[in-house]
Design an enzyme around this catalytic site. Structure first.
Site, PDB file in Angstrom:
ATOM      1  N   HIS A 130     -41.878  -6.461 -12.333  1.00 27.93           N
ATOM      2  CA  HIS A 130     -42.344  -7.843 -12.337  1.00 27.93           C
ATOM      3  C   HIS A 130     -43.117  -8.073 -11.035  1.00 27.93           C
ATOM      4  O   HIS A 130     -43.183  -7.187 -10.178  1.00 27.93           O
ATOM      5  CB  HIS A 130     -41.164  -8.795 -12.431  1.00 27.93           C
ATOM      6  CG  HIS A 130     -40.533  -8.839 -13.793  1.00 27.93           C
ATOM      7  ND1 HIS A 130     -39.752  -9.891 -14.212  1.00 27.93           N
ATOM      8  CD2 HIS A 130     -40.565  -7.980 -14.835  1.00 27.93           C
ATOM      9  CE1 HIS A 130     -39.338  -9.675 -15.439  1.00 27.93           C
ATOM     10  NE2 HIS A 130     -39.806  -8.511 -15.842  1.00 27.93           N
ATOM     11  N   GLU A 136     -42.480  -9.978  -8.359  1.00 27.38           N
ATOM     12  CA  GLU A 136     -41.652  -9.945  -7.151  1.00 27.38           C
ATOM     13  C   GLU A 136     -41.117  -8.549  -6.867  1.00 27.38           C
ATOM     14  O   GLU A 136     -41.115  -8.109  -5.712  1.00 27.38           O
ATOM     15  CB  GLU A 136     -40.478 -10.939  -7.288  1.00 27.38           C
ATOM     16  CG  GLU A 136     -40.910 -12.376  -7.457  1.00 27.38           C
ATOM     17  CD  GLU A 136     -41.148 -12.790  -8.919  1.00 27.38           C
ATOM     18  OE1 GLU A 136     -41.146 -13.996  -9.187  1.00 27.38           O
ATOM     19  OE2 GLU A 136     -41.327 -11.910  -9.791  1.00 27.38           O
ATOM     20  N   SER A 196     -42.034 -19.255 -11.449  1.00 27.99           N
ATOM     21  CA  SER A 196     -40.598 -19.323 -11.177  1.00 27.99           C
ATOM     22  C   SER A 196     -39.956 -17.966 -11.492  1.00 27.99           C
ATOM     23  O   SER A 196     -40.182 -17.407 -12.560  1.00 27.99           O
ATOM     24  CB  SER A 196     -39.991 -20.434 -12.049  1.00 27.99           C
ATOM     25  OG  SER A 196     -38.637 -20.626 -11.760  1.00 27.99           O
ATOM     26  N   CYS A 216     -37.663 -14.907 -12.651  1.00 32.91           N
ATOM     27  CA  CYS A 216     -36.654 -14.645 -13.685  1.00 32.91           C
ATOM     28  C   CYS A 216     -35.326 -14.273 -13.013  1.00 32.91           C
ATOM     29  O   CYS A 216     -35.247 -14.146 -11.787  1.00 32.91           O
ATOM     30  CB  CYS A 216     -37.132 -13.524 -14.598  1.00 32.91           C
ATOM     31  SG  CYS A 216     -37.095 -11.890 -13.803  1.00 32.91           S
ATOM     32  N   CYS A 249     -35.628 -11.062 -10.810  1.00 33.68           N
ATOM     33  CA  CYS A 249     -36.344 -11.275  -9.550  1.00 33.68           C
ATOM     34  C   CYS A 249     -35.572 -12.213  -8.620  1.00 33.68           C
ATOM     35  O   CYS A 249     -35.610 -12.043  -7.397  1.00 33.68           O
ATOM     36  CB  CYS A 249     -37.746 -11.775  -9.840  1.00 33.68           C
ATOM     37  SG  CYS A 249     -38.728 -10.511 -10.701  1.00 33.68           S
TER      38      CYS A 249
END
Length: 161
Positions: free
Chosen positions: A53, A55, A80, A82, A85
Site C-alpha cells: 500500500h 504507507e 485515510s 487502512c 497501514c
C-alpha cells in the site's frame, strides 16, 4: 517540512501509481527534523502484492532504519490509512499521520487517536477528485484493494459472491 509540502510529495506518488494503472494512493514519511525518509505509492497491481500500500511502500523505501528514526515522524498519505497501514504506523511509533482525504474511505483514524497519534485530515480536493475518478473508472479494482467482494444477483434474486 510543512504539511502541505509533505502531502504534495504523497500526491505526486498517487499520480504515479494512477499513471501506472495502479491504485492512486501515495505516501511520504518525514522525520521530526523535516528530512524525507521514504516515499511510495500503492503497488498492489504493479507488483501483484497484497501488502504494498502507499504507507507500507513509503516505509519499505525508507530502508532499514533504527527504531529511533521514526520517533516524532509524520506519515503523509493521500487517503485515510487502512487497518494494515494503521498498524504499520503504530508498530514503528510514527507520531503524526496527515491525511489528504477520508471521504472516499475512512480507515483507522480513531484507533490511531486512541493510541496517542496526532491525526490531521486536510480534506484536500485534489486527493479526493483523483480517488473518486479512480473508483468510478475501476470499481472492481478498488473493491479488491479494500477487501470487498462485489456481490451479484442471480436470476433467483439471491446474493452470491
Amino acid at each position: 517540512m510543512d504539511d502541505e509540502a509533505g502531502l504534495a510529495i504523497a500526491f505526486e506518488e498517487a499520480k504515479i501509481s494512477y499513471q501506472e494503472g495502479g491504485i492512486p494512493i501515495g505516501a511520504a514519511l518525514v522525520s521530526s527534523n523535516g528530512k524525507l525518509l521514504g516515499r511510495g505509492h500503492n503497488m498492489r497491481v504493479q507488483l501483484g502484492s497484497p501488502i504494498h500500500h502507499g504507507e507500507t511502500s513509503a516505509l519499505f523505501n525508507s530502508g532499514r532504519l533504527p527504531a529511533s528514526a521514526y520517533k516524532g515522524s509524520t506519515m503523509y498519505t493521500t487517503l485515510s490509512p487502512c487497518d494494515m497501514c494503521t498498524g504499520a504506523c503504530l508498530l514503528y511509533g510514527i507520531s503524526r499521520v496527515v491525511i489528504g482525504e477520508n471521504k472516499t474511505f475512512l480507515g483507522g483514524e480513531s484507533y490511531l487517536r486512541q493510541r496517542a497519534v496526532e491525526v490531521i485530515v486536510l480534506d484536500d480536493p485534489a486527493c479526493r477528485e483523483l480517488m473518486e475518478r479512480f473508483i468510478e473508472e475501476s470499481p472492481e479494482l478498488w473493491n479488491e484493494d479494500i477487501g470487498v467482494e462485489k456481490r451479484v444477483r442471480s436470476k433467483e434474486g439471491a446474493s452470491q459472491s
